[in-house]
Design a protein around this motif. Structure first.
Motif, PDB file in Angstrom:
ATOM      1  N   PRO A  18       0.812  -1.224   0.000  1.00 43.55           N
ATOM      2  CA  PRO A  18       0.000   0.000   0.000  1.00 43.55           C
ATOM      3  C   PRO A  18       0.842   1.269   0.000  1.00 43.55           C
ATOM      4  O   PRO A  18       2.024   1.246   0.349  1.00 43.55           O
ATOM      5  CB  PRO A  18      -0.783  -0.096   1.315  1.00 43.55           C
ATOM      6  N   GLU A  19       0.193   2.337  -0.377  1.00 49.26           N
ATOM      7  CA  GLU A  19       0.818   3.652  -0.195  1.00 49.26           C
ATOM      8  C   GLU A  19       0.912   3.865   1.310  1.00 49.26           C
ATOM      9  O   GLU A  19      -0.064   3.695   2.022  1.00 49.26           O
ATOM     10  CB  GLU A  19      -0.084   4.703  -0.830  1.00 49.26           C
ATOM     11  N   ASP A  20       2.097   4.189   1.781  1.00 39.70           N
ATOM     12  CA  ASP A  20       2.336   4.221   3.218  1.00 39.70           C
ATOM     13  C   ASP A  20       3.054   5.533   3.569  1.00 39.70           C
ATOM     14  O   ASP A  20       4.173   5.765   3.108  1.00 39.70           O
ATOM     15  CB  ASP A  20       3.201   2.993   3.579  1.00 39.70           C
ATOM     16  N   LYS A  21       2.377   6.341   4.358  1.00 36.94           N
ATOM     17  CA  LYS A  21       2.926   7.660   4.712  1.00 36.94           C
ATOM     18  C   LYS A  21       4.264   7.550   5.423  1.00 36.94           C
ATOM     19  O   LYS A  21       5.129   8.406   5.276  1.00 36.94           O
ATOM     20  CB  LYS A  21       1.942   8.391   5.629  1.00 36.94           C
ATOM     21  N   ASN A  22       4.439   6.483   6.223  1.00 37.70           N
ATOM     22  CA  ASN A  22       5.698   6.327   6.963  1.00 37.70           C
ATOM     23  C   ASN A  22       6.881   6.152   6.018  1.00 37.70           C
ATOM     24  O   ASN A  22       7.984   6.620   6.290  1.00 37.70           O
ATOM     25  CB  ASN A  22       5.630   5.106   7.893  1.00 37.70           C
ATOM     26  N   ILE A  23       6.646   5.436   4.906  1.00 37.24           N
ATOM     27  CA  ILE A  23       7.723   5.232   3.928  1.00 37.24           C
ATOM     28  C   ILE A  23       8.112   6.582   3.346  1.00 37.24           C
ATOM     29  O   ILE A  23       9.293   6.946   3.264  1.00 37.24           O
ATOM     30  CB  ILE A  23       7.273   4.278   2.796  1.00 37.24           C
ATOM     31  N   PHE A  41      10.061  -0.224  10.084  1.00 39.57           N
ATOM     32  CA  PHE A  41       8.716  -0.482  10.594  1.00 39.57           C
ATOM     33  C   PHE A  41       8.020  -1.494   9.680  1.00 39.57           C
ATOM     34  O   PHE A  41       8.492  -1.769   8.568  1.00 39.57           O
ATOM     35  CB  PHE A  41       7.910   0.829  10.662  1.00 39.57           C
ATOM     36  N   TYR A  42       6.928  -2.019  10.183  1.00 42.54           N
ATOM     37  CA  TYR A  42       6.158  -3.011   9.431  1.00 42.54           C
ATOM     38  C   TYR A  42       5.510  -2.376   8.197  1.00 42.54           C
ATOM     39  O   TYR A  42       4.909  -1.312   8.294  1.00 42.54           O
ATOM     40  CB  TYR A  42       5.080  -3.600  10.353  1.00 42.54           C
ATOM     41  N   VAL A  43       5.635  -3.020   7.071  1.00 41.30           N
ATOM     42  CA  VAL A  43       4.944  -2.569   5.859  1.00 41.30           C
ATOM     43  C   VAL A  43       4.152  -3.752   5.300  1.00 41.30           C
ATOM     44  O   VAL A  43       4.706  -4.837   5.078  1.00 41.30           O
ATOM     45  CB  VAL A  43       5.943  -2.041   4.803  1.00 41.30           C
ATOM     46  N   LYS A  44       2.882  -3.528   5.105  1.00 44.34           N
ATOM     47  CA  LYS A  44       1.989  -4.587   4.630  1.00 44.34           C
ATOM     48  C   LYS A  44       2.472  -5.121   3.268  1.00 44.34           C
ATOM     49  O   LYS A  44       2.852  -4.343   2.404  1.00 44.34           O
ATOM     50  CB  LYS A  44       0.584  -3.993   4.500  1.00 44.34           C
ATOM     51  N   GLY A  45       2.430  -6.439   3.106  1.00 44.82           N
ATOM     52  CA  GLY A  45       2.767  -7.053   1.821  1.00 44.82           C
ATOM     53  C   GLY A  45       4.206  -7.560   1.741  1.00 44.82           C
ATOM     54  O   GLY A  45       4.522  -8.418   0.916  1.00 44.82           O
TER      55      GLY A  45
END
Ligand SMILES: Nc1ncnc2c1ncn2[C@@H]1O[C@H](COP(=O)(O)OP(=O)(O)OP(=O)(O)O)[C@@H](O)[C@H]1O
Ligand SMILES: [Mg+2]
Length: 240
Positions: free
Chosen positions: A209-214, A226-230
């Motif tokens: 997903p689009e992830d603001k933390n990234i 941190f954990y990133v889905k997928g």
């Protein structure tokens, strides 16, 4: 296993290379990440590591690289690699093949030639993985870099150019007999639906997903810790 990460500029190649390396490493494997992008410097920050010196300097620099690379015939193990060109943190080692620094210094062909040869001669043991974070586009295919890899992940961000490039990468992968899987990156639910209608869904390895933390970490030049889905699903495909 040697994994090549490629795709359009800015699609998330370095981000996914770093996240995948970390996930494979926590599973008690050793990972060698090679930064083969002659232009960008990002992946060491995403891994939370220092920037390694260019491996091409081991051979005397870019000008003499072509000749020396041809002579790089012997087999190498990861433990044989010269320490001065490696940054190590936990189970991850990072190397950078070479960068362009100066106006008019010439093309990146010698760097791609080194990468190609290096992938061919590097011998990995059972619990070792190589992840090559490549430069944008398909020039590395023209240079035969893919010959030495086992698997290709084409990163697709939500753009037509990215989809078209991934299709091209699939065709090029077929020519060299290497499996190509897609990683959809920077998607939200609405965009995901549209993307799924535009690509060969049998090739999808993971959806990130689009992830603001990234995005924020990148802006700060910080490690992706941190954990990133997928990402676990993606790592499951290669670690079993
Ligand atoms: N899933 C995501 N969610 C949000 N932002 C992302 C995601 N993946 C990547 N990005 C952001 O997109 C930008 C490009 O990412 P990255 O540098 O990994 O791409 P790249 O394909 O390696 O680019 P280049 O072709 O320049 O090497 C960065 O700002 C990164 O933080
Ligand atoms: Mg990159």
């Amino acid at each position: 296993m040697k994994i090549l990460i490629c795709g359009k500029g800015g699609s998330g190649k370095s981000t996914i290379s770093a996240l995948l390396a970390k996930e494979i490493a926590v599973r008690e494997n050793r990972v060698l990440v090679i930064d083969t992008d002659e232009s960008n410097f990002g992946v060491h920050m995403q891994l939370g590591m220092g920037k390694p010196d260019d491996f091409m300097n081991y051979f005397g620099g870019k000008k003499v690289l072509f000749e020396k690379t041809k002579r790089l015939r012997e087999k190498w193990k990861t433990d044989d690699l010269p320490d001065e060109y490696i940054i190590e943190k936990g189970n991850i080692k990072l190397m950078a093949m070479g960068k362009i620094y100066d106006f008019g210094e010439g093309c990146a062909c010698p760097i791609n030639a080194l990468t190609s040869k290096f992938l061919e001669v590097l011998e990995l043991s059972a619990n070792e993985f190589l992840i090559a974070d490549t430069d944008a586009g398909v020039e590395h295919f023209g240079r035969g870099v893919e010959e030495g890899c086992d698997l290709i992940f084409a990163i697709i961000d939500p753009s037509r150019e990215s989809i078209l490039l991934a299709e091209k990468i699939s065709k090029l992968g077929q020519q060299v007999n290497k499996p190509v899987y897609y990683v959809l990156n920077k998607v939200n639910k609405e965009i995901e639906k549209e993307l799924l209608g535009s690509i060969d869904t049998n090739r999808i390895a993971a959806i990130i997903p689009e992830d603001k933390n990234i995005f924020k970490s990148n802006l700060a030049g910080a490690e992706l810790d941190f954990y990133v889905k997928g990402i676990k699903e993606l790592a499951n495909l290669v670690t079993r």
